[in-house]
Design an enzyme around this catalytic site. Sequence first.
Site, PDB file in Angstrom:
ATOM      1  N   LYS A 189       0.836  -1.205   0.000  1.00 50.12           N
ATOM      2  CA  LYS A 189       0.000   0.000   0.000  1.00 50.12           C
ATOM      3  C   LYS A 189       0.873   1.260   0.000  1.00 50.12           C
ATOM      4  CE  LYS A 189      -3.456  -2.812   0.045  1.00 50.12           C
ATOM      5  NZ  LYS A 189      -4.362  -3.247   1.106  1.00 50.12           N
TER       6      LYS A 189
HETATM    7  C1  LIG Z   1      -5.381  -4.244   1.519  1.00 46.52           C
HETATM    8  C2  LIG Z   1      -6.851  -4.036   1.476  1.00 46.52           C
HETATM    9  C3  LIG Z   1      -7.699  -4.346   2.546  1.00 46.52           C
HETATM   10  C4  LIG Z   1      -7.247  -5.093   3.772  1.00 46.52           C
HETATM   11  O1  LIG Z   1      -6.169  -4.595   4.391  1.00 46.52           O
HETATM   12  P1  LIG Z   1      -5.202  -5.554   5.275  1.00 46.52           P
HETATM   13  O2  LIG Z   1      -4.334  -4.559   5.957  1.00 46.52           O
HETATM   14  O3  LIG Z   1      -4.471  -6.431   4.312  1.00 46.52           O
HETATM   15  O4  LIG Z   1      -6.067  -6.309   6.210  1.00 46.52           O
HETATM   16  C5  LIG Z   1      -9.048  -4.022   2.455  1.00 46.52           C
HETATM   17  N1  LIG Z   1      -9.542  -3.449   1.347  1.00 46.52           N
HETATM   18  C6  LIG Z   1      -8.771  -3.164   0.282  1.00 46.52           C
HETATM   19  C7  LIG Z   1      -9.390  -2.517  -0.905  1.00 46.52           C
HETATM   20  C8  LIG Z   1      -7.420  -3.468   0.306  1.00 46.52           C
HETATM   21  O5  LIG Z   1      -6.656  -3.210  -0.774  1.00 46.52           O
END
Ligand SMILES: *Cc1c(COP(=O)(O)O)cnc(C)c1O
Length: 397
Positions: A189
Amino acid sequence: MIPYGRQSISEDDIKAVVDVLRGDYLTTGPAVGAFEAALAESVGARHAIACSNGTAALHLASLAIGLEPGDQVIVPSISFVATANGPRLVGAEIVFADVDPDSALLTPAALEDAISRADPQRLKAVFVVHMGGNPAPMAEISAIARARGLKVIEDACHALGTEAEDGRPWRVGDCAFSDCAVFSFHPVKTITTGEGGAITTNDDGLARRMRLERNHGLEREREGFGNEALAFDTDGATNPWYYELTRLGLNYRLTDFQAALGTTQLSRLPDFLRRRRALTARYREAFARLNDDSLSLVPAPASSDPALHLMVALVDFDRLGISRAKFMNRLRDKGVGTQVHYIPIHRQPYYVKASPTPELPGADRYYARCLSLPLYPDMTEADVDKVVEAVRAVAQG
Ligand SMILES: *Cc1c(COP(=O)(O)O)cnc(C)c1O
């Protein structure tokens, strides 16, 4: 190998983590509040509540808005499964909405369609995803939702740094059109804490409930105490050890060393966003030069300045006469990693059983063509050129 995404860790990031490891608090210390303040300031929200990951953030938001078993919520079918799992974990029924076939964003028409399939008595909230980092049309979505008394939660996990103009300028996370926005700090991210997440909100009550739920549901504020015999000393002062379980909660805390990493990563956010925007521009120019009807990039919505998390290409595999798997394998042979974001959630076996859904042609059409190309801040312009040349060679193969 150029991966589709990866973290950028500097010496300052490493030092910040090590400093915490040498200090007094590994968790529930001052680094968490400092990160929350920096995040709230960065997105322009009143509160930020840090937690252990983005899925936990979606779960906390679902609890805080008061979702209960049997309630219904609308979730667009193109997202990571966690967008649906968050509200599902509190027992809500998921009504899957279709998306725009090119952007994979929820549209006002798709929202109206999903509302028409829901039970008006039980429908409580809409989860909106800024897919890939492109902003959903929040002003229209929120107007439709508010008119029916629905809560609006943004899954902003892809979109830290995205800005848009929807009648007025807004920034993802400022909650100008929503009750709260949810972020993930997984390594792919925009910023990372290893695992980590947060919710931003301007609502004091929601923020307080999420802080409680994140920490077992333990009440520590005098005003919240119900059991006076246990809570107070003979002179009326609060007993120093006292806490009270008033609602069932979870341990979804972020550690101090993760929060310290989050704060240094946030200080690098302007650089990350500049790199993501520059690399996106280079991809767009290169794809325009390819001038191939079978190859395009997901367009940016009008009046938006997205900071993309994913550089999603739309590839007409049928027309090129090659399967997506073979296309990906040939790119990998040329040193280029790709991914598919995402399999429509309503087609996952669990949700086929739990939430029977009619055909969603936009989601299917997007899914048939999407391929995420590499995009991360430490990528170079030469890497972009190499990726585009590899895509051209495989497509024209
Ligand atoms: C990464 C992600 C999540 C979940 O996040 P985690 O930190 O991996 O639990 C939820 N929604 C979207 C759109 C994501 O890309």
